[in-house]
Scaffold this motif. Structure first.
Motif, PDB file in Angstrom:
ATOM      1  N   LEU A  57       0.833  -1.204   0.000  1.00 56.62           N
ATOM      2  CA  LEU A  57       0.000   0.000   0.000  1.00 56.62           C
ATOM      3  C   LEU A  57       0.870   1.259   0.000  1.00 56.62           C
ATOM      4  CD1 LEU A  57      -2.925  -0.764   2.505  1.00 56.62           C
ATOM      5  CD2 LEU A  57      -3.122  -0.366   0.040  1.00 56.62           C
ATOM      6  N   GLN A  58       1.917   1.248   0.802  1.00 56.19           N
ATOM      7  CA  GLN A  58       2.791   2.421   0.877  1.00 56.19           C
ATOM      8  C   GLN A  58       3.542   2.648  -0.435  1.00 56.19           C
ATOM      9  OE1 GLN A  58       4.886   1.156   4.481  1.00 56.19           O
ATOM     10  NE2 GLN A  58       4.190   3.018   5.479  1.00 56.19           N
ATOM     11  N   MET A  59       3.942   1.586  -1.068  1.00 60.17           N
ATOM     12  CA  MET A  59       4.696   1.727  -2.311  1.00 60.17           C
ATOM     13  C   MET A  59       3.819   2.152  -3.480  1.00 60.17           C
ATOM     14  SD  MET A  59       7.631  -1.219  -2.273  1.00 60.17           S
ATOM     15  CE  MET A  59       6.530  -2.583  -2.041  1.00 60.17           C
ATOM     16  N   GLU A  60       2.585   1.683  -3.494  1.00 61.78           N
ATOM     17  CA  GLU A  60       1.731   1.960  -4.654  1.00 61.78           C
ATOM     18  C   GLU A  60       0.833   3.178  -4.489  1.00 61.78           C
ATOM     19  OE1 GLU A  60      -0.391  -1.638  -5.708  1.00 61.78           O
ATOM     20  OE2 GLU A  60       1.351  -2.374  -6.818  1.00 61.78           O
ATOM     21  N   TYR A  61       0.389   3.471  -3.249  1.00 62.99           N
ATOM     22  CA  TYR A  61      -0.630   4.505  -3.078  1.00 62.99           C
ATOM     23  C   TYR A  61      -0.331   5.499  -1.950  1.00 62.99           C
ATOM     24  CZ  TYR A  61      -3.303   1.352  -6.061  1.00 62.99           C
ATOM     25  OH  TYR A  61      -3.716   0.560  -7.107  1.00 62.99           O
ATOM     26  N   SER A  62       0.930   5.644  -1.576  1.00 64.29           N
ATOM     27  CA  SER A  62       1.247   6.522  -0.453  1.00 64.29           C
ATOM     28  C   SER A  62       0.851   7.986  -0.650  1.00 64.29           C
ATOM     29  CB  SER A  62       2.723   6.430  -0.110  1.00 64.29           C
ATOM     30  OG  SER A  62       3.503   6.878  -1.192  1.00 64.29           O
ATOM     31  N   PRO A  63       0.738   8.514  -1.885  1.00 64.46           N
ATOM     32  CA  PRO A  63       0.294   9.910  -2.001  1.00 64.46           C
ATOM     33  C   PRO A  63      -1.118  10.140  -1.475  1.00 64.46           C
ATOM     34  CG  PRO A  63       1.310   9.174  -4.044  1.00 64.46           C
ATOM     35  CD  PRO A  63       1.123   7.955  -3.206  1.00 64.46           C
ATOM     36  N   TYR A  64      -1.861   9.043  -1.273  1.00 65.59           N
ATOM     37  CA  TYR A  64      -3.260   9.184  -0.880  1.00 65.59           C
ATOM     38  C   TYR A  64      -3.501   9.060   0.619  1.00 65.59           C
ATOM     39  CZ  TYR A  64      -4.179   8.543  -5.866  1.00 65.59           C
ATOM     40  OH  TYR A  64      -4.193   8.673  -7.228  1.00 65.59           O
ATOM     41  N   PHE A  65      -2.529   8.567   1.378  1.00 69.21           N
ATOM     42  CA  PHE A  65      -2.830   8.350   2.792  1.00 69.21           C
ATOM     43  C   PHE A  65      -1.612   8.549   3.687  1.00 69.21           C
ATOM     44  CE2 PHE A  65      -1.199   4.229   1.487  1.00 69.21           C
ATOM     45  CZ  PHE A  65      -0.509   3.758   2.600  1.00 69.21           C
ATOM     46  N   THR A  66      -1.918   8.879   4.934  1.00 69.42           N
ATOM     47  CA  THR A  66      -0.932   8.939   6.003  1.00 69.42           C
ATOM     48  C   THR A  66      -1.208   7.775   6.944  1.00 69.42           C
ATOM     49  OG1 THR A  66      -0.787  11.357   5.903  1.00 69.42           O
ATOM     50  CG2 THR A  66      -0.033  10.301   7.930  1.00 69.42           C
ATOM     51  N   LEU A  67      -0.171   7.055   7.306  1.00 72.23           N
ATOM     52  CA  LEU A  67      -0.326   5.898   8.184  1.00 72.23           C
ATOM     53  C   LEU A  67       0.091   6.257   9.604  1.00 72.23           C
ATOM     54  CD1 LEU A  67      -0.915   2.788   8.332  1.00 72.23           C
ATOM     55  CD2 LEU A  67       1.548   2.474   8.060  1.00 72.23           C
ATOM     56  N   ARG A  68      -0.782   5.947  10.545  1.00 62.96           N
ATOM     57  CA  ARG A  68      -0.477   6.167  11.962  1.00 62.96           C
ATOM     58  C   ARG A  68      -0.573   4.818  12.674  1.00 62.96           C
ATOM     59  NH1 ARG A  68      -0.295  11.544  12.498  1.00 62.96           N
ATOM     60  NH2 ARG A  68      -1.600  12.830  11.151  1.00 62.96           N
ATOM     61  N   THR A  69       0.489   4.453  13.366  1.00 64.98           N
ATOM     62  CA  THR A  69       0.547   3.145  14.011  1.00 64.98           C
ATOM     63  C   THR A  69       0.310   3.257  15.507  1.00 64.98           C
ATOM     64  OG1 THR A  69       2.155   2.402  12.354  1.00 64.98           O
ATOM     65  CG2 THR A  69       1.962   1.078  14.352  1.00 64.98           C
ATOM     66  N   TYR A  70      -0.574   2.405  16.009  1.00 61.00           N
ATOM     67  CA  TYR A  70      -0.882   2.358  17.437  1.00 61.00           C
ATOM     68  C   TYR A  70      -0.738   0.922  17.929  1.00 61.00           C
ATOM     69  CZ  TYR A  70      -2.913   6.959  16.595  1.00 61.00           C
ATOM     70  OH  TYR A  70      -3.088   8.262  16.237  1.00 61.00           O
ATOM     71  N   LEU A  71      -0.260   0.787  19.144  1.00 56.75           N
ATOM     72  CA  LEU A  71      -0.104  -0.536  19.733  1.00 56.75           C
ATOM     73  C   LEU A  71      -1.383  -0.931  20.453  1.00 56.75           C
ATOM     74  CD1 LEU A  71       3.526  -0.357  21.157  1.00 56.75           C
ATOM     75  CD2 LEU A  71       2.752  -1.144  18.913  1.00 56.75           C
ATOM     76  N   GLU A 238     -13.339   3.684  -2.619  1.00 51.33           N
ATOM     77  CA  GLU A 238     -14.734   4.010  -2.283  1.00 51.33           C
ATOM     78  C   GLU A 238     -14.803   5.280  -1.440  1.00 51.33           C
ATOM     79  OE1 GLU A 238     -18.517   1.989   0.104  1.00 51.33           O
ATOM     80  OE2 GLU A 238     -16.908   0.711  -0.684  1.00 51.33           O
ATOM     81  N   MET A 239     -13.870   5.432  -0.506  1.00 46.49           N
ATOM     82  CA  MET A 239     -13.889   6.616   0.354  1.00 46.49           C
ATOM     83  C   MET A 239     -13.526   7.877  -0.409  1.00 46.49           C
ATOM     84  SD  MET A 239     -12.407   5.288   4.021  1.00 46.49           S
ATOM     85  CE  MET A 239     -13.111   6.693   4.892  1.00 46.49           C
ATOM     86  N   LEU A 240     -12.664   7.739  -1.436  1.00 46.77           N
ATOM     87  CA  LEU A 240     -12.260   8.904  -2.223  1.00 46.77           C
ATOM     88  C   LEU A 240     -13.149   9.114  -3.451  1.00 46.77           C
ATOM     89  CD1 LEU A 240      -8.370   8.579  -2.086  1.00 46.77           C
ATOM     90  CD2 LEU A 240      -9.822  10.157  -0.814  1.00 46.77           C
ATOM     91  N   GLY A 241     -13.936   8.097  -3.783  1.00 41.77           N
ATOM     92  CA  GLY A 241     -14.846   8.211  -4.915  1.00 41.77           C
ATOM     93  C   GLY A 241     -14.155   8.268  -6.261  1.00 41.77           C
ATOM     94  N   LYS A 242     -13.005   7.635  -6.354  1.00 41.19           N
ATOM     95  CA  LYS A 242     -12.295   7.629  -7.640  1.00 41.19           C
ATOM     96  C   LYS A 242     -11.299   6.477  -7.684  1.00 41.19           C
ATOM     97  CE  LYS A 242      -8.623  10.825  -6.156  1.00 41.19           C
ATOM     98  NZ  LYS A 242      -7.941  12.100  -6.435  1.00 41.19           N
ATOM     99  N   LYS A 243     -10.838   6.187  -8.902  1.00 40.20           N
ATOM    100  CA  LYS A 243      -9.822   5.159  -9.098  1.00 40.20           C
ATOM    101  C   LYS A 243      -8.463   5.738  -8.708  1.00 40.20           C
ATOM    102  CE  LYS A 243      -8.417   1.274 -11.410  1.00 40.20           C
ATOM    103  NZ  LYS A 243      -8.771  -0.034 -10.859  1.00 40.20           N
ATOM    104  N   LEU A 244      -7.680   4.978  -7.970  1.00 42.69           N
ATOM    105  CA  LEU A 244      -6.373   5.455  -7.530  1.00 42.69           C
ATOM    106  C   LEU A 244      -5.306   5.180  -8.586  1.00 42.69           C
ATOM    107  CD1 LEU A 244      -6.379   4.227  -3.806  1.00 42.69           C
ATOM    108  CD2 LEU A 244      -7.337   6.322  -4.776  1.00 42.69           C
ATOM    109  N   GLU A 245      -4.383   6.110  -8.719  1.00 41.03           N
ATOM    110  CA  GLU A 245      -3.257   5.932  -9.639  1.00 41.03           C
ATOM    111  C   GLU A 245      -2.052   5.406  -8.865  1.00 41.03           C
ATOM    112  OE1 GLU A 245      -2.365   9.385 -11.888  1.00 41.03           O
ATOM    113  OE2 GLU A 245      -4.434   9.723 -12.534  1.00 41.03           O
ATOM    114  N   LYS A 246      -1.430   4.377  -9.406  1.00 44.28           N
ATOM    115  CA  LYS A 246      -0.302   3.762  -8.730  1.00 44.28           C
ATOM    116  C   LYS A 246       0.981   4.580  -8.908  1.00 44.28           C
ATOM    117  CE  LYS A 246      -1.781  -1.076  -9.103  1.00 44.28           C
ATOM    118  NZ  LYS A 246      -1.397  -2.420  -9.602  1.00 44.28           N
ATOM    119  N   CYS A 247       1.847   4.514  -7.907  1.00 33.61           N
ATOM    120  CA  CYS A 247       3.197   5.053  -8.051  1.00 33.61           C
ATOM    121  C   CYS A 247       3.968   4.181  -9.032  1.00 33.61           C
ATOM    122  CB  CYS A 247       3.921   5.034  -6.697  1.00 33.61           C
ATOM    123  SG  CYS A 247       3.314   6.228  -5.506  1.00 33.61           S
ATOM    124  N   PRO A 248       5.008   4.715  -9.641  1.00 30.23           N
ATOM    125  CA  PRO A 248       5.848   3.894 -10.526  1.00 30.23           C
ATOM    126  C   PRO A 248       6.391   2.685  -9.776  1.00 30.23           C
ATOM    127  CG  PRO A 248       6.394   6.203 -10.769  1.00 30.23           C
ATOM    128  CD  PRO A 248       5.455   6.116  -9.601  1.00 30.23           C
TER     129      PRO A 248
END
Length: 306
Positions: A57-71, A238-248
């Motif tokens: 997910l981070q490699m292909e679509y990271s421009p679309y989301f920020t990841l926050r990690t919780y234990l 679905e949440m963004l209402g559009k098809k996501l473009e992959k990173c190279p």
């Protein structure tokens, strides 16, 4: 690793945005439309199996989301001293680990529960938060080192000496600072913040991902458990209402160079290859003396050595 070195690696990868494939090591000031809250436990085998999916997910679509990690706190019961049923409970935990490894393909040796008594895994959770005090990148690398110690090397990550050994394997970590933070109020407060967020989100199992868009009036979408990669992509679209473009797409060698030690399953997930194709590609790099193969229980690892 300095910011300059990180930028260099990312440039070599040809990513569309500069970070741990991609926004994991370098904070992007541009606001992204989605936030993903990831609730995990370092001792949870299903959370370990989620890792290659998150990498992809981070490699292909990271421009679309920020990841926050919780234990999360699924393993709280292991802080308690068991009665006569302790041995059978540990055997059941070992069985679950081996079963998860067989089902997901991620190497995992459940015998750790028979060989080590992890009575106080709370210390391992504090260790992760102590590492994060040195930055998100260091925290991420330390979590990976901790998981490798548990799932691959069957080390007792409740042992403070093991926790420090894991820190010594993380490039750029200040070991002296980590030792001080390990039992500090700062690490404890950071973990309590995670516990508070877990309760507020009503997260009762790990792994759990909660997706938020940039509309503050919209509730988050909570997804508990482990699912196929395309499910998470569909949720984002679905949440963004559009098809996501992959990173190279990055090269296999760049991927290995960045992560150093990866499971064959991770390569399979990230590059959409069959196990047979993964084996062919890795053997090719092995002949070039760029990787070495490490056989472990319930799986195979590859270490980049070039």
């Amino acid at each position: 690793m300095s910011a300059k070195e990180i930028n260099y690696i990312c440039d070599e990868m040809g990513l569309c945005c500069p970070s741990e494939p991609s926004s994991f090591y370098i904070s992007d000031k541009k606001k992204k439309p989605l936030e993903i809250y990831m609730f995990i436990d370092p001792l949870c085998p299903e959370c370990w199996a989620l890792e290659p999916i998150i990498k992809k997910l981070q490699m292909e679509y990271s421009p679309y989301f920020t990841l926050r990690t919780y234990l999360g706190s699924e393993m709280r019961t292991f802080n308690k001293t068991y009665g006569p049923k302790k041995a059978s409970q540990l055997r059941e935990r070992a069985r679950k680990y081996n079963e998860t490894a067989s089902r997901t393909g991620m190497p995992c040796d459940g015998d750790v529960w028979n060989e080590n008594t992890l009575i106080t895994p709370y210390t391992s959770l504090l260790a992760v938060k102590a590492a994060e005090l040195q930055g998100k990148a260091i925290g991420s690398k330390y979590l990976r080192s901790l998981r490798e110690a548990l799932f691959l090397n069957k080390q007792n990550i409740a042992d403070e000496n093991v926790l420090i050994e894991c820190a010594e394997k993380v490039e750029g970590m200040d070991i002296s600072e980590f030792r001080n933070d390990l039992n500090s109020q700062s690490a404890s407060k950071a973990f309590q913040c995670d516990v508070k967020t877990t309760k507020e989100m009503d997260v009762t199992t790990v792994p759990t991902l909660v997706f938020f868009n940039d509309d503050v009036n919209e509730p988050g979408l909570k997804v508990s458990g482990l699912y196929d990669y395309h499910i998470y992509v569909s949720i984002m679209e679905e949440m963004l209402g559009k098809k996501l473009e992959k990173c190279p797409t990055m090269s296999l060698e760049s991927f290995l160079k960045f992560y150093t030690l990866v499971a064959a399953k991770e390569v399979s997930v990230v590059f959409d290859w069959t196990p047979e194709e993964v084996e062919r590609q890795m053997k090719r790099l092995k002949l070039m003396q760029k990787v070495e193969k490490i056989n472990v229980k319930n799986g195979t690892l590859w270490r980049y050595i070039d």
